[in-house]
Write a protein that holds these residues in place. Sequence first.
Motif, short mmCIF file in Angstrom:
data_model
loop_
_atom_site.label_atom_id
_atom_site.label_comp_id
_atom_site.label_asym_id
_atom_site.label_seq_id
_atom_site.Cartn_x
_atom_site.Cartn_y
_atom_site.Cartn_z
N ALA A 64 -2.58 -4.60 30.33
CA ALA A 64 -2.50 -5.91 30.96
C ALA A 64 -3.60 -6.79 30.38
CB ALA A 64 -2.66 -5.81 32.47
N ARG A 97 -5.29 -8.92 32.15
CA ARG A 97 -6.34 -9.06 33.17
C ARG A 97 -6.13 -8.03 34.28
NH1 ARG A 97 -4.65 -14.01 31.86
NH2 ARG A 97 -3.20 -14.10 33.63
N ILE A 143 -5.34 -6.10 41.27
CA ILE A 143 -4.34 -7.03 40.76
C ILE A 143 -4.37 -6.99 39.23
CG2 ILE A 143 -3.58 -9.43 40.61
CD1 ILE A 143 -4.90 -9.91 43.31
N SER A 200 -2.50 -8.81 35.94
CA SER A 200 -1.74 -10.04 35.72
C SER A 200 -1.70 -10.39 34.24
CB SER A 200 -2.37 -11.19 36.53
OG SER A 200 -3.72 -11.38 36.15
N GLY A 201 -0.87 -11.39 33.96
CA GLY A 201 -0.75 -11.89 32.60
C GLY A 201 0.28 -11.19 31.76
N VAL A 213 2.12 -7.30 32.53
CA VAL A 213 1.72 -5.91 32.68
C VAL A 213 2.80 -5.00 32.08
CG1 VAL A 213 0.95 -4.15 34.31
CG2 VAL A 213 0.58 -6.58 34.82
N GLY A 272 5.10 -9.57 35.32
CA GLY A 272 4.08 -10.57 35.08
C GLY A 272 2.82 -10.29 35.86
N ARG A 273 2.98 -9.64 37.04
CA ARG A 273 1.84 -9.41 37.93
C ARG A 273 2.11 -8.15 38.75
NH1 ARG A 273 -1.95 -12.65 41.04
NH2 ARG A 273 -2.08 -11.94 43.21
N LEU A 283 0.39 -5.94 42.05
CA LEU A 283 -0.59 -5.85 43.13
C LEU A 283 -0.58 -4.45 43.69
CD1 LEU A 283 -2.54 -6.98 45.32
CD2 LEU A 283 -0.50 -7.64 46.61
N SER A 304 5.70 -8.14 40.45
CA SER A 304 6.39 -9.42 40.61
C SER A 304 6.44 -10.16 39.28
CB SER A 304 5.68 -10.28 41.66
OG SER A 304 4.33 -10.50 41.32
N GLU A 305 7.12 -11.30 39.31
CA GLU A 305 7.30 -12.13 38.13
C GLU A 305 8.09 -11.39 37.06
OE1 GLU A 305 3.55 -13.66 36.85
OE2 GLU A 305 2.98 -14.36 38.85
#
Length: 747
Positions: free
Chosen positions: A278, A280, A295, A297-298, A300, A315-316, A318, A333-334
């Motif tokens: 990822a 981040r 989390i 993000s960016g 994954v 995209g993200r 959690l 998600s995303e």
Amino acid sequence: MTLDVPRLRRWFAAAAVLLVLVVAGWYAAGRWAQRRVARELPKQLGVEIQQSTEGFTLSRSEGGRTLFTVKASRAVRLTAGGRAELKDVSVVIYGRRANRFDQIYGSDFEYDPDTGNIAARGEVHIDLESDVEGAERPDLAPPVELKNPIHLKTRGLVFNHKTGKAETREKLEFRVPWASGTAVGASYDSATNVLRLGSQIEIRSGSKQAVINAASGVISKEPRQVELMQVRAQQGEQHFEADRVRVLLRDDNTVERVMAEGNVTAAEGGASPATLRAPRAEFLLNAAQMLQSAILSGGVTMESSDGAAMKATAGRVLLEFAPGNRLARVRASENARLERRPQGLRRRGFEDGQRVEIAADALDFQVRQGKWLEKAATVGAGQITLTPISGTAASTVITAAAFEAAFGKGNRLQSLRGAPDARITSNVPGGPLRVSTSRQVLATFREDGSVSAVEQEGDVRYTEGARTASAEKARYLPAADEIVLTGSPRFTEGAMSTTAQTLRFSRREGEATAEGDVKTTYQPAGGQAGASVFSGNNPIHVTARSMVARRASATARYSGGVRLWQGANVIEAPAVEFDREHRTLRANAGSGGQVSTVFVQADEKGNLTPVNVTATTLRYSDAERRAHFEGGVTLRGAGFSVAADRLEVELRPGGREGPSRLEQAVAQGRVGVWEGERRASGERLVYTAAEGKFVLTGTPQQLPSIFDAELGATTGDSLTFYSRDDRVLVESSPSTRSVTQTRVSKK
């Protein structure tokens, strides 16, 4: 399909906890440099030391409380440049709130008033210890017990009280109860409260010897954080790295948040290698230094292999943790996607396999005991894509408003239920699009992750080119590429419509099978004469126990008590087969059965009367409007019956005048005719329905004959008689006796 929850938990927990150790060590070093050496000791050393003294002691107080004390066995003023030496120095720092008991000690220090430098010429040791009860005890009283002090050791430390900067180029060591570490070189600027760690940072921790390396680090007070560059962590076969890691601290120096940026990667080797990437990652810890959430993000990506290649993207992501760093919930998600591709199928005895992909706006996973997947659900519309590895079978897409997954042993995906608005779409290159819809859908999975079955329920609708079907339930078997419909199923293809207890479609073979109480209706094509079996405008109906319709040959075979009718025309047989393309029909009685057919003909008054035919087999051609019977044939009409080895029936086309009718029948091979008191036999009989006329012929060796109770037996080359009167015409060739014509009036 497997999602390795323990592996995820180990990655995130280990990465965050090890970074906490980095913070504990390096921030402690920063506090020592910032609060004690940088401000208090150098200042005092530069002002107070003026001559040699045995048993030197120095302290500073504020508000009745001692801030620090400095002790040395000797203080010596050097003549060259006014420099001073301190021997066997020990410094204890209590802090303004008396909440510290930090100790700094070394054997040899030197102060140069011209340059402002104070340098440690040997090793320097630092023990950092909090003292929460210090304010309640008398001044200078040590803690009753030292609890987990942080120890640091270095040499070559130089501090300049004019610039407020300290620096060492030597190796710096530290030790905490959970880890130990080293770095090469450090610098501190009291104006900016920033401590920079030079290079080669290394931290070792845990019974499995987890190792964290970083290229450099920065510790600052405003904001209160630690920043490490080019971080790499290793523990056994587990590996973590990132370009940059920032650790945000609370006022009590506990870790509040850890943020990793740039090429964040977690990997594990062994028999089931896996990699998580990822741009981040962020970890949130509570006051007890336990993970609360993480989390990523960016964009994954997670890839693993456990006999099959698995890839997950989002995209993200959690992650939420329960007490004890146990993973409790995961949300991807995303544009979340989960893909699994079988590997080594041929080595395991399989020739085919499927690539399974699950996609949704978001995927929620519930985790039990920190390591077992309990259930998962899509957020927003979900989609499952099944793609054959070989590329020869249909690719299938399953969609629904939402999906819920159930997991079994080893976190393997067992089932996936979707509702409402379920839809399955399959497409084979060069073939028709296959679409089925229902209120809900359930997909079940094998141990290897491939789909074993897909079940639909509630108002199921299926289309495949000209083929449509409906039912309450449908079951799709990907391995056989087969669909089974139950619950009042109905199947329609072109002019044919079928109902049964069970309908089965073999999409690979192009077959449709119906079982139990089969009922089929064939509609005439365009209402044109000659366009259907038994030509006419009326529909054809068929009932049977089972049916098999083959798309490639355009045939449908019915078996088990088959009954077919169009208007008054009826066929009954154990088995009947249609060829829709060539418009032919075959019926077979099999062993011990018979084919029974009912045609109609018009009598002299124009009324339609039945004509029954039984035989072992029947062949019918709609183009010729001819039905051919063989095997123990009997034909029964109004007042007459015929027996023969073979029979051919020619029909008049149906139309506006009514259904198709029997026009002529030709019987051959051991023909027998019964009409009232008449008995006739021969080798060939031609019956014309419009006239009620029979023409019976034989062979030179076996002439036709007719027996009448009043006239006796008559033979000839040809015998002609009628069903509507008593006329009999006997014809003979010149080689026979005579030609006789007899007319007897009916009484």
